[in-house]
Design a protein around this motif. Sequence first.
Motif, PDB file in Angstrom:
ATOM      1  N   GLY A  46       0.820  -1.212   0.000  1.00 11.75           N
ATOM      2  CA  GLY A  46       0.000   0.000   0.000  1.00 11.75           C
ATOM      3  C   GLY A  46       0.852   1.259   0.000  1.00 11.75           C
ATOM      4  N   LEU A  47       1.939   1.262   0.774  1.00 16.41           N
ATOM      5  CA  LEU A  47       2.835   2.423   0.790  1.00 16.41           C
ATOM      6  C   LEU A  47       3.516   2.601  -0.564  1.00 16.41           C
ATOM      7  CD1 LEU A  47       4.497   2.033   4.311  1.00 16.41           C
ATOM      8  CD2 LEU A  47       2.821   3.742   3.602  1.00 16.41           C
ATOM      9  N   GLN A  48       3.937   1.510  -1.190  1.00 10.21           N
ATOM     10  CA  GLN A  48       4.568   1.609  -2.506  1.00 10.21           C
ATOM     11  C   GLN A  48       3.600   2.185  -3.537  1.00 10.21           C
ATOM     12  OE1 GLN A  48       5.911  -2.409  -3.213  1.00 10.21           O
ATOM     13  NE2 GLN A  48       7.917  -2.038  -2.277  1.00 10.21           N
ATOM     14  N   GLN A  49       2.364   1.716  -3.536  1.00  9.11           N
ATOM     15  CA  GLN A  49       1.387   2.225  -4.493  1.00  9.11           C
ATOM     16  C   GLN A  49       1.065   3.689  -4.227  1.00  9.11           C
ATOM     17  OE1 GLN A  49       0.296   0.753  -7.130  1.00  9.11           O
ATOM     18  NE2 GLN A  49      -1.257   2.244  -7.766  1.00  9.11           N
ATOM     19  N   GLY A  50       0.990   4.060  -2.950  1.00  5.98           N
ATOM     20  CA  GLY A  50       0.742   5.463  -2.628  1.00  5.98           C
ATOM     21  C   GLY A  50       1.871   6.369  -3.078  1.00  5.98           C
ATOM     22  N   LEU A  51       3.108   5.937  -2.862  1.00  2.00           N
ATOM     23  CA  LEU A  51       4.252   6.732  -3.322  1.00  2.00           C
ATOM     24  C   LEU A  51       4.300   6.804  -4.839  1.00  2.00           C
ATOM     25  CD1 LEU A  51       7.055   5.545  -0.871  1.00  2.00           C
ATOM     26  CD2 LEU A  51       5.997   7.810  -0.980  1.00  2.00           C
ATOM     27  N   LEU A  52       3.942   5.699  -5.514  1.00  2.00           N
ATOM     28  CA  LEU A  52       3.928   5.691  -6.972  1.00  2.00           C
ATOM     29  C   LEU A  52       2.939   6.720  -7.505  1.00  2.00           C
ATOM     30  CD1 LEU A  52       4.700   4.392  -9.712  1.00  2.00           C
ATOM     31  CD2 LEU A  52       2.840   2.752  -9.330  1.00  2.00           C
ATOM     32  N   VAL A  53       1.764   6.754  -6.913  1.00  2.85           N
ATOM     33  CA  VAL A  53       0.746   7.712  -7.359  1.00  2.85           C
ATOM     34  C   VAL A  53       1.183   9.138  -7.056  1.00  2.85           C
ATOM     35  CG1 VAL A  53      -1.623   8.499  -6.949  1.00  2.85           C
ATOM     36  CG2 VAL A  53      -1.144   6.056  -7.173  1.00  2.85           C
ATOM     37  N   TRP A  54       1.780   9.344  -5.869  1.00  2.69           N
ATOM     38  CA  TRP A  54       2.179  10.704  -5.495  1.00  2.69           C
ATOM     39  C   TRP A  54       3.301  11.229  -6.383  1.00  2.69           C
ATOM     40  CZ3 TRP A  54       6.872  12.313  -3.069  1.00  2.69           C
ATOM     41  CH2 TRP A  54       6.867  13.660  -2.673  1.00  2.69           C
ATOM     42  N   GLN A  55       4.201  10.355  -6.821  1.00  2.00           N
ATOM     43  CA  GLN A  55       5.330  10.783  -7.635  1.00  2.00           C
ATOM     44  C   GLN A  55       4.942  11.084  -9.077  1.00  2.00           C
ATOM     45  OE1 GLN A  55       8.109   7.567  -7.174  1.00  2.00           O
ATOM     46  NE2 GLN A  55       8.794   8.223  -5.136  1.00  2.00           N
ATOM     47  N   GLN A  56       3.829  10.525  -9.528  1.00  2.00           N
ATOM     48  CA  GLN A  56       3.411  10.765 -10.911  1.00  2.00           C
ATOM     49  C   GLN A  56       2.872  12.185 -11.070  1.00  2.00           C
ATOM     50  OE1 GLN A  56       0.575   7.718 -11.898  1.00  2.00           O
ATOM     51  NE2 GLN A  56       2.093   6.069 -11.853  1.00  2.00           N
ATOM     52  N   GLU A  57       3.219  12.799 -12.165  1.00  2.00           N
ATOM     53  CA  GLU A  57       2.724  14.141 -12.437  1.00  2.00           C
ATOM     54  C   GLU A  57       1.229  14.139 -12.709  1.00  2.00           C
ATOM     55  OE1 GLU A  57       3.008  18.173 -12.607  1.00  2.00           O
ATOM     56  OE2 GLU A  57       4.596  16.731 -12.093  1.00  2.00           O
ATOM     57  N   ALA A  58       0.765  13.124 -13.431  1.00  2.00           N
ATOM     58  CA  ALA A  58      -0.667  12.984 -13.731  1.00  2.00           C
ATOM     59  C   ALA A  58      -1.038  11.516 -13.566  1.00  2.00           C
ATOM     60  CB  ALA A  58      -0.980  13.473 -15.145  1.00  2.00           C
ATOM     61  N   PRO A  59      -1.293  11.046 -12.356  1.00  2.00           N
ATOM     62  CA  PRO A  59      -1.608   9.629 -12.127  1.00  2.00           C
ATOM     63  C   PRO A  59      -2.897   9.236 -12.819  1.00  2.00           C
ATOM     64  CG  PRO A  59      -2.038  10.909 -10.151  1.00  2.00           C
ATOM     65  CD  PRO A  59      -1.336  11.826 -11.106  1.00  2.00           C
ATOM     66  N   SER A  60      -2.926   8.022 -13.317  1.00  2.00           N
ATOM     67  CA  SER A  60      -4.116   7.526 -13.999  1.00  2.00           C
ATOM     68  C   SER A  60      -5.217   7.203 -12.989  1.00  2.00           C
ATOM     69  CB  SER A  60      -3.771   6.268 -14.807  1.00  2.00           C
ATOM     70  OG  SER A  60      -3.394   5.214 -13.932  1.00  2.00           O
ATOM     71  N   GLU A  61      -6.441   7.138 -13.500  1.00  2.00           N
ATOM     72  CA  GLU A  61      -7.565   6.788 -12.634  1.00  2.00           C
ATOM     73  C   GLU A  61      -7.405   5.374 -12.088  1.00  2.00           C
ATOM     74  OE1 GLU A  61     -11.404   7.450 -14.291  1.00  2.00           O
ATOM     75  OE2 GLU A  61     -10.848   9.346 -15.226  1.00  2.00           O
ATOM     76  N   PHE A  62      -6.816   4.484 -12.866  1.00  2.00           N
ATOM     77  CA  PHE A  62      -6.619   3.117 -12.410  1.00  2.00           C
ATOM     78  C   PHE A  62      -5.666   3.074 -11.215  1.00  2.00           C
ATOM     79  CE2 PHE A  62      -4.511  -0.974 -12.271  1.00  2.00           C
ATOM     80  CZ  PHE A  62      -5.569  -1.875 -12.418  1.00  2.00           C
ATOM     81  N   ASP A  63      -4.535   3.813 -11.295  1.00  2.00           N
ATOM     82  CA  ASP A  63      -3.586   3.818 -10.197  1.00  2.00           C
ATOM     83  C   ASP A  63      -4.208   4.398  -8.929  1.00  2.00           C
ATOM     84  OD1 ASP A  63      -1.586   2.643 -11.665  1.00  2.00           O
ATOM     85  OD2 ASP A  63      -0.695   4.544 -12.301  1.00  2.00           O
ATOM     86  N   LEU A  64      -5.006   5.457  -9.081  1.00  2.00           N
ATOM     87  CA  LEU A  64      -5.671   6.042  -7.921  1.00  2.00           C
ATOM     88  C   LEU A  64      -6.672   5.065  -7.306  1.00  2.00           C
ATOM     89  CD1 LEU A  64      -6.305   9.639  -9.306  1.00  2.00           C
ATOM     90  CD2 LEU A  64      -4.767   9.031  -7.433  1.00  2.00           C
ATOM     91  N   ALA A  65      -7.466   4.405  -8.164  1.00  2.00           N
ATOM     92  CA  ALA A  65      -8.465   3.457  -7.668  1.00  2.00           C
ATOM     93  C   ALA A  65      -7.793   2.240  -7.031  1.00  2.00           C
ATOM     94  CB  ALA A  65      -9.388   3.023  -8.805  1.00  2.00           C
ATOM     95  N   TYR A  66      -6.683   1.802  -7.595  1.00  2.00           N
ATOM     96  CA  TYR A  66      -5.981   0.645  -7.031  1.00  2.00           C
ATOM     97  C   TYR A  66      -5.375   0.982  -5.665  1.00  2.00           C
ATOM     98  CZ  TYR A  66      -2.918  -3.434  -6.798  1.00  2.00           C
ATOM     99  OH  TYR A  66      -2.288  -4.596  -6.394  1.00  2.00           O
ATOM    100  N   ALA A  67      -4.880   2.222  -5.516  1.00  2.00           N
ATOM    101  CA  ALA A  67      -4.374   2.653  -4.210  1.00  2.00           C
ATOM    102  C   ALA A  67      -5.490   2.648  -3.175  1.00  2.00           C
ATOM    103  CB  ALA A  67      -3.746   4.039  -4.328  1.00  2.00           C
ATOM    104  N   ASP A  68      -6.685   3.117  -3.557  1.00  2.00           N
ATOM    105  CA  ASP A  68      -7.831   3.065  -2.645  1.00  2.00           C
ATOM    106  C   ASP A  68      -8.199   1.629  -2.308  1.00  2.00           C
ATOM    107  OD1 ASP A  68      -8.089   5.777  -2.435  1.00  2.00           O
ATOM    108  OD2 ASP A  68      -9.615   5.967  -3.985  1.00  2.00           O
ATOM    109  N   PHE A  69      -8.151   0.752  -3.294  1.00  2.00           N
ATOM    110  CA  PHE A  69      -8.481  -0.661  -3.093  1.00  2.00           C
ATOM    111  C   PHE A  69      -7.578  -1.279  -2.028  1.00  2.00           C
ATOM    112  CE2 PHE A  69      -8.278  -5.158  -3.873  1.00  2.00           C
ATOM    113  CZ  PHE A  69      -9.535  -5.521  -4.325  1.00  2.00           C
ATOM    114  N   LEU A  70      -6.273  -1.049  -2.146  1.00  2.00           N
ATOM    115  CA  LEU A  70      -5.334  -1.611  -1.184  1.00  2.00           C
ATOM    116  C   LEU A  70      -5.519  -0.998   0.198  1.00  2.00           C
ATOM    117  CD1 LEU A  70      -2.089  -1.644  -3.373  1.00  2.00           C
ATOM    118  CD2 LEU A  70      -3.593  -3.571  -2.868  1.00  2.00           C
ATOM    119  N   THR A  71      -5.743   0.300   0.247  1.00  2.00           N
ATOM    120  CA  THR A  71      -5.895   0.985   1.526  1.00  2.00           C
ATOM    121  C   THR A  71      -7.114   0.488   2.285  1.00  2.00           C
ATOM    122  OG1 THR A  71      -4.829   2.950   0.607  1.00  2.00           O
ATOM    123  CG2 THR A  71      -6.123   3.239   2.614  1.00  2.00           C
TER     124      THR A  71
END
Length: 400
Positions: A102-127
Motif C-alpha cells: 500500500g505504501l509503494q502504491q501510494g508513493l507511486l501515485v504521489w510521484q506521478q505528475e498525472a496519475p491515472s484513474e486506475f492507479d488512484l483506484a488501485y491505491a484506494d483498493f489496497l488501503t
Amino acid sequence: MPWLPRAALLWDVVLGFLGTAAFLIDLGADLWAAGQYVLSGRYLWAALVLALLGLASVALQLFSWVWLRADPAGLHESQPPGRCLALLHLLQLGYLYRCVQGLQQGLLVWQQEAPSEFDLAYADFLTMDISMLRLFETFLETTPQLTLVLAIVLQSGRTEPYQWVSISTSFVGISWALLDYHRALRTCLPSKSPLGLGSSVVYFLWNLLLLWPRVLAVALFSALFPYSVALHFLGLWLVLLLWVWLQGTDFMPDARSEWLYRATVATILYFSWFNVAEGHTWGRATIHLVFLLSDSILLAVTWSTHTSWLPSGIPLHVLLPASGLCFLLGLALRLAYYRWLHPSCRWEPDRVDGTRGFRSLEGLQLPHNSRMTRLAQNFFPRVREEEAALPRKEEVNGVL
C-alpha cells in the motif's frame, strides 16, 4: 498534478506509514512485556500475551489470503507468485506485506505528475483492505491485550515501565484503527464526500469513550476472578455469534471463511458496536448497547458483593462514577454523530471486486473494493426517495 490533490495524496501516504509504525511499535511492546513476564517467572501471563498475539496473527493471515485468492485474476499484477505469497502468509508476514504494498502504491501515485484513474483506484483498493485488517487486529489482539495488562496491573498493585508502554501503545493502536476504518468507509461513498474534521473527532471520541468503560469492566472482573473471565467471554461470544449468524452476513467469498468473519465480528461486539447488516440499524445498535450495559452492571454488582477495594488499593467509588460519566459522554457524542454528522447516500447496485460501473479515459476497468463497499452500505443509510427529490443544500460535511 495540482498542489492540493498532491498534498492530500502525500498525507495519505504519511498516515499509512504512521499506521504501520504504530502496529510495529505495539507488537514490539507486547513482545517486550511477554519477555519481562518470563524473566520474572510469570509464565502464565507471558503465555496469555503470546497466545493473543498468535491467534490474532493467524486470523489476519487467513483474512488476507482468502481475499487475495478471491480478487480477480490480473488485478495484482505487481505481486510475487502465489507460492511466495503463501509463504509470506505462512510466516505471518502477509499483513505487513500488504502495508508495504500500500505504501509503494501510494508513493507511486504521489510521484506521478498525472496519475491515472486506475492507479488512484488501485491505491484506494489496497488501503481499504489494510484498514479492515487493522480493525480486525485491533479487536482480536490490541483490545484484549489492553484488558489483560490492566487486569495484571490491578491484581499486582503496581505498574512496571513496560506495562505503561503496552497500555499507551494499545490506546494509540485502537484510536488509530477506529479513525482509519472510518476514513476507509467514507472513501466508499458514491458522492466522495470529504471526511470533515468535526465528524472525525466526534466519531473517534464516541467509540473510544464507550469502549473504555467496557474494557475497564472486563479488566476489573478479570483481576478479581481471573479463572472465570474465560467462561464469561465464551458465553457472551456464543450469544453474539448466534446473533451475527441470524443477521445473514455475506462478507466473505465462501461459506467456510464466512464463519471466520462471523467469529471475528462476535469478538468485536464483545467490546464495541459493529454493524454487519443493512436496515434497522438503530434498533440493533440499541439492543447491543443495552446488552453490553447490562452485562457491565452485573460485573459491577459482582465486584461490590465481594470487596469494596481493588487489590491495587484503588477505591471502586472513584472508578465506577468515572466510568459511568465516560459512558454517558460517549453516548451523547454517539447520538450527536448519528443526528447531525452521519450522511445518507444514493447507493448504486453492488458490483464485483475489481470492476466499476464506469470506465476511465483509457478504457480500463477501475478496481473497486466491494468488501468495504458492503460494509459502508450497512454503515451509511440510503437516501429516502422523498429526500432525494428535494434540492440538495450546499453544506460542508462534518460541520454541526
